[in-house]
Design an enzyme around this catalytic site. Structure first.
Site, PDB file in Angstrom:
ATOM      1  CD  GLU A   1      -6.252   8.893  -8.227  1.00  0.00           C
ATOM      2  OE1 GLU A   1      -7.334   9.264  -8.730  1.00  0.00           O
ATOM      3  OE2 GLU A   1      -6.182   8.298  -7.155  1.00  0.00           O
TER       4      GLU A   1
ATOM      5  CB  THR B   1      -9.905  11.773  -2.340  1.00  0.00           C
ATOM      6  OG1 THR B   1     -10.493  10.507  -2.610  1.00  0.00           O
ATOM      7  CG2 THR B   1      -8.455  11.574  -1.954  1.00  0.00           C
TER       8      THR B   1
HETATM    9  N1  HSE Z   1      -4.075   7.488  -0.121  1.00  0.00           N
HETATM   10  C1  HSE Z   1      -5.168   8.270  -0.559  1.00  0.00           C
HETATM   11  C2  HSE Z   1      -5.877   8.839   0.638  1.00  0.00           C
HETATM   12  C3  HSE Z   1      -6.097   7.380  -1.336  1.00  0.00           C
HETATM   13  O1  HSE Z   1      -6.115   8.085   1.584  1.00  0.00           O
HETATM   14  O2  HSE Z   1      -6.172  10.019   0.655  1.00  0.00           O
HETATM   15  C4  HSE Z   1      -7.346   8.033  -1.785  1.00  0.00           C
HETATM   16  O3  HSE Z   1      -8.279   7.054  -2.185  1.00  0.00           O
END
Ligand code: HSE
Length: 309
Positions: A130, A183
């Site tokens: 990630e 993201t």
């Molecule tokens: N929690 C993370 C965000 C997940 O919202 O940035 C990314 O899919």
């Protein structure tokens, strides 16, 4: 012990409204498939990547090999692996695309190594994937993809993850508009500070959502599927967001919000029939506005990563 394995790693809905970076749930059927093979040398290699463009094959950049390397480093192993990836989740969809690949990779490699780690222990390694994809090692996608079900991260340091019981009748509707939101970009637009009044509202909703799931109290789930911190900032990145969400609520959803960092939008409903009506209503908004989309209706996947034939 087999030298080659095929793995399914489910897509996920992270954040689940109020639980930014700490809550997530796994979906059924939609997810990545990986074939992982032990090799005789010490290299990690990426073979075919089907279903997505612009995924790096450089093993120092691909999330699968980065995650496996983190695991191998931890145990001091120099085992080589070759990985073929079939992606059924578009990168930048908000459905945990990189997380599914990372989770599936460490799950498969761990199996081929004779299971030195539990699924929960594998989360720390999948998080490295990630980090390679989005600059931050969040676990709210990789934890549910590995473990299945609905997961909560109580703490990142030390990592402390628990699974929450949920009602069998809870069904997710996901509408994925055909636009990409990275993201890393969706994280950068968030404000670094939170007003105390917003934090109070969010704490209330997070604890109430957890309690509502465990006690199968749909009224409490409905009241707590709210986010006063992230949704107001990020929703501007998603076409027709408010209209889509409202259409879902009018069709009977308990609540809805952005899936992960978007652009997918999810709703949770009691029962499949309502979830389907919600899906029709939400996707009709996109159709009316000429925006292509994909629609998924799914129970929560209780299994997480698994071996397939
Ligand atoms: N929690 C993370 C965000 C997940 O919202 O940035 C990314 O899919």
């Amino acid at each position: 012990m087999s030298e080659k394995i095929r793995v399914f790693a489910p897509a996920t809905i992270a954040n689940v409204a109020c639980g930014f970076d700490i809550m997530g749930l796994a979906l059924e059927k939609v997810g990545d498939q990986l074939t992982i093979q032990k090799t005789d040398d010490e290299r990690l290699t990426i073979g075919s990547i089907i279903g997505a463009e612009n995924i790096p094959t450089d093993p120092t950049k691909n999330v699968c090999s980065v995650a496996i390397q983190a695991m191998l480093d931890h145990i001091g192993s120099k085992q080589g692996f070759h990985i073929d990836i079939s992606k059924n989740i578009s990168p930048g969809s908000g459905l945990g695309s990189s997380a599914s690949s990372s989770a599936g990779a460490v799950y498969g490699a761990n199996m081929l190594l004779g299971k030195p780690f539990t699924k929960k222990e594998l989360v720390q390694f999948a998080m490295e994937g990630e980090k390679a994809a989005s600059e931050k090692a969040h676990a709210d996608n990789v934890a549910p993809s590995l473990l299945g079900g609905f997961t909560v991260i109580r703490s990142y340091d030390p990592l402390d993850i628990f699974s929450v019981h949920y009602p069998e009748e809870l069904i997710a509707t996901v509408v994925f508009p055909a636009v990409e939101v990275k993201t890393a970009d969706a994280k950068k637009i968030l404000k670094p500070e939170v007003a105390l009044s917003d934090a109070i509202a969010q704490w209330g909703n997070v604890s109430a959502l957890t309690a509502g799931l465990i006690t199968e109290d749909f009224g409490l789930i409905e009241r707590s599927l709210q986010d006063v911190i992230v949704e107001p900032v990020r929703s501007i990145l998603i076409p027709c967001y408010q209209e889509m969400k409202q259409a879902g609520m009018d069709a009977g959803a308990l609540g809805g919000n952005i899936s992960g960092s978007g652009p997918s939008v999810f709703a949770l409903s009691k029962g499949k029939e309502t979830a389907e009506k919600v899906g029709q209503a939400m996707s009709a908004v996109l159709a009316k506005n000429g925006i292509a989309y994909e629609l998924f209706i799914s129970k929560i996947n209780p299994v997480g990563c698994e071996i397939i034939n």
